[in-house]
Write a protein that holds these residues in place. Sequence first.
Motif, PDB file in Angstrom:
ATOM      1  N   ALA A 145       5.504   5.447  -1.928  1.00  0.00           N
ATOM      2  CA  ALA A 145       5.959   6.812  -1.660  1.00  0.00           C
ATOM      3  C   ALA A 145       7.132   6.856  -0.686  1.00  0.00           C
ATOM      4  O   ALA A 145       8.145   7.520  -0.937  1.00  0.00           O
ATOM      5  CB  ALA A 145       4.802   7.660  -1.138  1.00  0.00           C
ATOM      6  N   PHE A 146       7.029   6.166   0.447  1.00  0.00           N
ATOM      7  CA  PHE A 146       8.100   6.229   1.440  1.00  0.00           C
ATOM      8  C   PHE A 146       9.378   5.577   0.933  1.00  0.00           C
ATOM      9  O   PHE A 146      10.475   6.139   1.062  1.00  0.00           O
ATOM     10  CB  PHE A 146       7.676   5.560   2.741  1.00  0.00           C
ATOM     11  N   ALA A 147       9.266   4.393   0.345  1.00  0.00           N
ATOM     12  CA  ALA A 147      10.451   3.673  -0.110  1.00  0.00           C
ATOM     13  C   ALA A 147      11.208   4.459  -1.174  1.00  0.00           C
ATOM     14  O   ALA A 147      12.446   4.562  -1.126  1.00  0.00           O
ATOM     15  CB  ALA A 147      10.045   2.298  -0.647  1.00  0.00           C
ATOM     16  N   PHE A 192     -13.532  16.067   3.516  1.00  0.00           N
ATOM     17  CA  PHE A 192     -12.124  15.693   3.589  1.00  0.00           C
ATOM     18  C   PHE A 192     -11.793  15.199   4.993  1.00  0.00           C
ATOM     19  O   PHE A 192     -12.227  15.762   5.998  1.00  0.00           O
ATOM     20  CB  PHE A 192     -11.235  16.890   3.268  1.00  0.00           C
ATOM     21  N   VAL A 193     -10.979  14.154   5.045  1.00  0.00           N
ATOM     22  CA  VAL A 193     -10.408  13.663   6.292  1.00  0.00           C
ATOM     23  C   VAL A 193      -8.912  13.487   6.064  1.00  0.00           C
ATOM     24  O   VAL A 193      -8.506  12.837   5.094  1.00  0.00           O
ATOM     25  CB  VAL A 193     -11.036  12.330   6.737  1.00  0.00           C
ATOM     26  N   GLY A 194      -8.111  14.081   6.929  1.00  0.00           N
ATOM     27  CA  GLY A 194      -6.668  14.005   6.782  1.00  0.00           C
ATOM     28  C   GLY A 194      -6.022  13.181   7.878  1.00  0.00           C
ATOM     29  O   GLY A 194      -6.456  13.213   9.040  1.00  0.00           O
ATOM     30  N   TYR A 195      -4.986  12.435   7.531  1.00  0.00           N
ATOM     31  CA  TYR A 195      -4.200  11.650   8.479  1.00  0.00           C
ATOM     32  C   TYR A 195      -2.759  12.130   8.425  1.00  0.00           C
ATOM     33  O   TYR A 195      -2.191  12.299   7.338  1.00  0.00           O
ATOM     34  CB  TYR A 195      -4.246  10.161   8.135  1.00  0.00           C
ATOM     35  N   CYS A 196      -2.168  12.369   9.585  1.00  0.00           N
ATOM     36  CA  CYS A 196      -0.769  12.788   9.613  1.00  0.00           C
ATOM     37  C   CYS A 196      -0.019  11.986  10.670  1.00  0.00           C
ATOM     38  O   CYS A 196      -0.541  11.708  11.752  1.00  0.00           O
ATOM     39  CB  CYS A 196      -0.640  14.288   9.875  1.00  0.00           C
ATOM     40  N   ASP A 197       1.200  11.622  10.332  1.00  0.00           N
ATOM     41  CA  ASP A 197       2.029  10.822  11.231  1.00  0.00           C
ATOM     42  C   ASP A 197       3.480  11.197  10.992  1.00  0.00           C
ATOM     43  O   ASP A 197       3.825  11.816   9.979  1.00  0.00           O
ATOM     44  CB  ASP A 197       1.805   9.330  10.968  1.00  0.00           C
ATOM     45  N   SER A 198       4.337  10.843  11.919  1.00  0.00           N
ATOM     46  CA  SER A 198       5.765  11.117  11.773  1.00  0.00           C
ATOM     47  C   SER A 198       6.566  10.043  12.493  1.00  0.00           C
ATOM     48  O   SER A 198       6.060   9.390  13.411  1.00  0.00           O
ATOM     49  CB  SER A 198       6.123  12.505  12.322  1.00  0.00           C
ATOM     50  N   ASP A 199       7.806   9.877  12.063  1.00  0.00           N
ATOM     51  CA  ASP A 199       8.712   8.910  12.670  1.00  0.00           C
ATOM     52  C   ASP A 199       9.927   9.674  13.175  1.00  0.00           C
ATOM     53  O   ASP A 199      10.645  10.302  12.393  1.00  0.00           O
ATOM     54  CB  ASP A 199       9.114   7.849  11.648  1.00  0.00           C
ATOM     55  N   LEU A 200      10.145   9.675  14.468  1.00  0.00           N
ATOM     56  CA  LEU A 200      11.169  10.513  15.093  1.00  0.00           C
ATOM     57  C   LEU A 200      12.572  10.075  14.700  1.00  0.00           C
ATOM     58  O   LEU A 200      12.955   8.918  14.882  1.00  0.00           O
ATOM     59  CB  LEU A 200      11.023  10.479  16.615  1.00  0.00           C
ATOM     60  N   ALA A 201      13.349  11.039  14.137  1.00  0.00           N
ATOM     61  CA  ALA A 201      14.788  10.874  13.881  1.00  0.00           C
ATOM     62  C   ALA A 201      15.107   9.573  13.155  1.00  0.00           C
ATOM     63  O   ALA A 201      16.034   8.848  13.520  1.00  0.00           O
ATOM     64  CB  ALA A 201      15.557  10.965  15.188  1.00  0.00           C
ATOM     65  N   ASP A 202      14.357   9.260  12.101  1.00  0.00           N
ATOM     66  CA  ASP A 202      14.616   8.019  11.373  1.00  0.00           C
ATOM     67  C   ASP A 202      15.804   8.127  10.426  1.00  0.00           C
ATOM     68  O   ASP A 202      16.310   7.116   9.947  1.00  0.00           O
ATOM     69  CB  ASP A 202      13.366   7.597  10.600  1.00  0.00           C
ATOM     70  N   ASP A 203      16.262   9.350  10.137  1.00  0.00           N
ATOM     71  CA  ASP A 203      17.427   9.548   9.280  1.00  0.00           C
ATOM     72  C   ASP A 203      18.695   9.437  10.133  1.00  0.00           C
ATOM     73  O   ASP A 203      18.948  10.285  11.005  1.00  0.00           O
ATOM     74  CB  ASP A 203      17.354  10.922   8.602  1.00  0.00           C
ATOM     75  N   VAL A 204      19.501   8.413   9.880  1.00  0.00           N
ATOM     76  CA  VAL A 204      20.678   8.169  10.722  1.00  0.00           C
ATOM     77  C   VAL A 204      21.779   9.189  10.468  1.00  0.00           C
ATOM     78  O   VAL A 204      22.681   9.356  11.308  1.00  0.00           O
ATOM     79  CB  VAL A 204      21.224   6.746  10.469  1.00  0.00           C
ATOM     80  N   ASP A 205      21.742   9.906   9.362  1.00  0.00           N
ATOM     81  CA  ASP A 205      22.786  10.882   9.039  1.00  0.00           C
ATOM     82  C   ASP A 205      22.475  12.269   9.579  1.00  0.00           C
ATOM     83  O   ASP A 205      23.378  12.991  10.003  1.00  0.00           O
ATOM     84  CB  ASP A 205      22.980  10.956   7.514  1.00  0.00           C
ATOM     85  N   ALA A 322      -1.560   6.914   7.815  1.00  0.00           N
ATOM     86  CA  ALA A 322      -0.359   7.564   7.290  1.00  0.00           C
ATOM     87  C   ALA A 322       0.915   6.872   7.745  1.00  0.00           C
ATOM     88  O   ALA A 322       2.005   7.268   7.340  1.00  0.00           O
ATOM     89  CB  ALA A 322      -0.339   9.036   7.708  1.00  0.00           C
ATOM     90  N   ASP A 323       0.787   5.848   8.556  1.00  0.00           N
ATOM     91  CA  ASP A 323       1.959   5.122   9.042  1.00  0.00           C
ATOM     92  C   ASP A 323       2.743   4.487   7.905  1.00  0.00           C
ATOM     93  O   ASP A 323       3.953   4.315   7.983  1.00  0.00           O
ATOM     94  CB  ASP A 323       1.516   4.044  10.038  1.00  0.00           C
ATOM     95  N   ILE A 324       2.066   4.154   6.803  1.00  0.00           N
ATOM     96  CA  ILE A 324       2.714   3.521   5.667  1.00  0.00           C
ATOM     97  C   ILE A 324       3.642   4.486   4.929  1.00  0.00           C
ATOM     98  O   ILE A 324       4.476   4.069   4.119  1.00  0.00           O
ATOM     99  CB  ILE A 324       1.639   2.956   4.697  1.00  0.00           C
ATOM    100  N   LEU A 325       3.518   5.785   5.230  1.00  0.00           N
ATOM    101  CA  LEU A 325       4.340   6.809   4.567  1.00  0.00           C
ATOM    102  C   LEU A 325       5.520   7.277   5.412  1.00  0.00           C
ATOM    103  O   LEU A 325       6.265   8.160   4.984  1.00  0.00           O
ATOM    104  CB  LEU A 325       3.472   8.025   4.216  1.00  0.00           C
ATOM    105  N   GLN A 335       0.655  -4.924   4.157  1.00  0.00           N
ATOM    106  CA  GLN A 335      -0.448  -5.333   3.297  1.00  0.00           C
ATOM    107  C   GLN A 335      -1.804  -4.913   3.869  1.00  0.00           C
ATOM    108  O   GLN A 335      -2.733  -4.588   3.130  1.00  0.00           O
ATOM    109  CB  GLN A 335      -0.399  -6.847   3.081  1.00  0.00           C
ATOM    110  N   GLU A 336      -1.898  -4.893   5.203  1.00  0.00           N
ATOM    111  CA  GLU A 336      -3.129  -4.410   5.829  1.00  0.00           C
ATOM    112  C   GLU A 336      -3.342  -2.928   5.538  1.00  0.00           C
ATOM    113  O   GLU A 336      -4.452  -2.505   5.163  1.00  0.00           O
ATOM    114  CB  GLU A 336      -3.067  -4.649   7.334  1.00  0.00           C
ATOM    115  N   MET A 337      -2.286  -2.122   5.708  1.00  0.00           N
ATOM    116  CA  MET A 337      -2.391  -0.687   5.445  1.00  0.00           C
ATOM    117  C   MET A 337      -2.649  -0.413   3.965  1.00  0.00           C
ATOM    118  O   MET A 337      -3.410   0.495   3.608  1.00  0.00           O
ATOM    119  CB  MET A 337      -1.115   0.016   5.896  1.00  0.00           C
ATOM    120  N   ARG A 338      -2.021  -1.188   3.114  1.00  0.00           N
ATOM    121  CA  ARG A 338      -2.215  -1.008   1.668  1.00  0.00           C
ATOM    122  C   ARG A 338      -3.662  -1.211   1.274  1.00  0.00           C
ATOM    123  O   ARG A 338      -4.211  -0.474   0.443  1.00  0.00           O
ATOM    124  CB  ARG A 338      -1.317  -1.993   0.923  1.00  0.00           C
ATOM    125  N   GLU A 339      -4.293  -2.186   1.868  1.00  0.00           N
ATOM    126  CA  GLU A 339      -5.704  -2.439   1.578  1.00  0.00           C
ATOM    127  C   GLU A 339      -6.601  -1.359   2.167  1.00  0.00           C
ATOM    128  O   GLU A 339      -7.578  -0.927   1.527  1.00  0.00           O
ATOM    129  CB  GLU A 339      -6.102  -3.807   2.131  1.00  0.00           C
TER     130      GLU A 339
END
Length: 393
Positions: A145-147, A192-205, A322-325, A335-339
């Motif tokens: 999804a992220f890639a 239901f259990v939800g996980y949410c995460d974010s990566d600050l300002a990862d878009d260089v543009d 959610a770090d993998i996203l 690979q750890e997160m994927r499993e």
Amino acid sequence: MKKAFDMSDLGLLCFYLGVEVRQDASGIALRQTHYAKLILELSGMMGCNKAQMKKAFDMSDLGLLCFYLGVEVRQDASGIALRQTHYAKHILELGGMMGCNPAHTPMEEWLKLSWDSTAEEVNTTYYWRLIRSLRYLVHTRPDLAFAIRYVSLFMERPTMEHLQDVKRILRYVVGTLDYGLHYGRAPNKARFVGYCDSDLADDVDTSKSTIGTMFFLDDCLVGWQSLKQKGVALSSCETEYIATTTIATQALWLSRMLAELLGRKVDVVELKVDNKSALALAKNPIFHERSKHIRIKYHFIRDCLEDGSIKASHIATTDQLADILTKSLGKTKFQEMRERIGLQQITCILLCCNLLFRLLSLVDAIHIKTPFVLFQWMGMNALIVYVLAASCL
């Protein structure tokens, strides 16, 4: 219109985009027989069964679903498994990557791309076809999804640098063709259990952040999303706060939909957040100086926590699934997160399901009740596939 355009009158509409149309004095009838299969969940809520439907409609019962719109399905006592191996092979053929050396991850760790790439431009149509094909693969492959979202940002003016990263994704797909999701039987008190995460300002543009959300029904992954925030966040606390509000709206919708399907009230959705500051900001509105510039709609999470419709708790960063996203991870971490999110190698899926459905449709169309005519028509291999598949349904 005939005066304005060079056109012919073909009479009443009888076929359009795979839909057969019948029009008479009684009304209009629509049906899809060649391009879609009818999938029904026959339960008490619908008030009907197969026998009743066969009396009302001209239909065939093909048994348990094993192939639908490119998704291969395996159903047994342990649960349901989904994968898109056959579809993924078509994408590899489109990209000319069949037989290439596989990669361990879909993206290089900490990879950053820009719109202002000085590399040679590539064919835009070809790039679009690859990206759009890969997007459909995300339906059973949350690890992509992220890639795929990241390389989709450069569809307006793709360059050789961007195309190389798309081919890196294809190399990863080569090594994980048989991977998919398995859904085991959930207990009666599934929640239901939800996980949410974010990566600050990862878009260089644009300096915008990436949000990743995941929903589990017990241990089964049922929803995931990787998207770019619409505004620029000033801190990690702010971007996590916005991400929490984003997942809260989805959590309420999923909870209500599950309640309608089960016919009873379900437990409150619990959200897992790895930023303590964002949790404090959501639970305590006293922090006015730190949140007065945040748009009002993002304070929706406060009302949800106050009325008890949603719960939120802290989770360690190492356990944030959610770090993998939100970012490109290294081999070991990825690979750890994927499993941990439940992606696994799916084997023993029924082979040639697409061919099977075509053969069954052919037999039904000519009103032949025995499969042995396929031996004369399609050869011994087709007969073997038919018998093996039919015995597993």
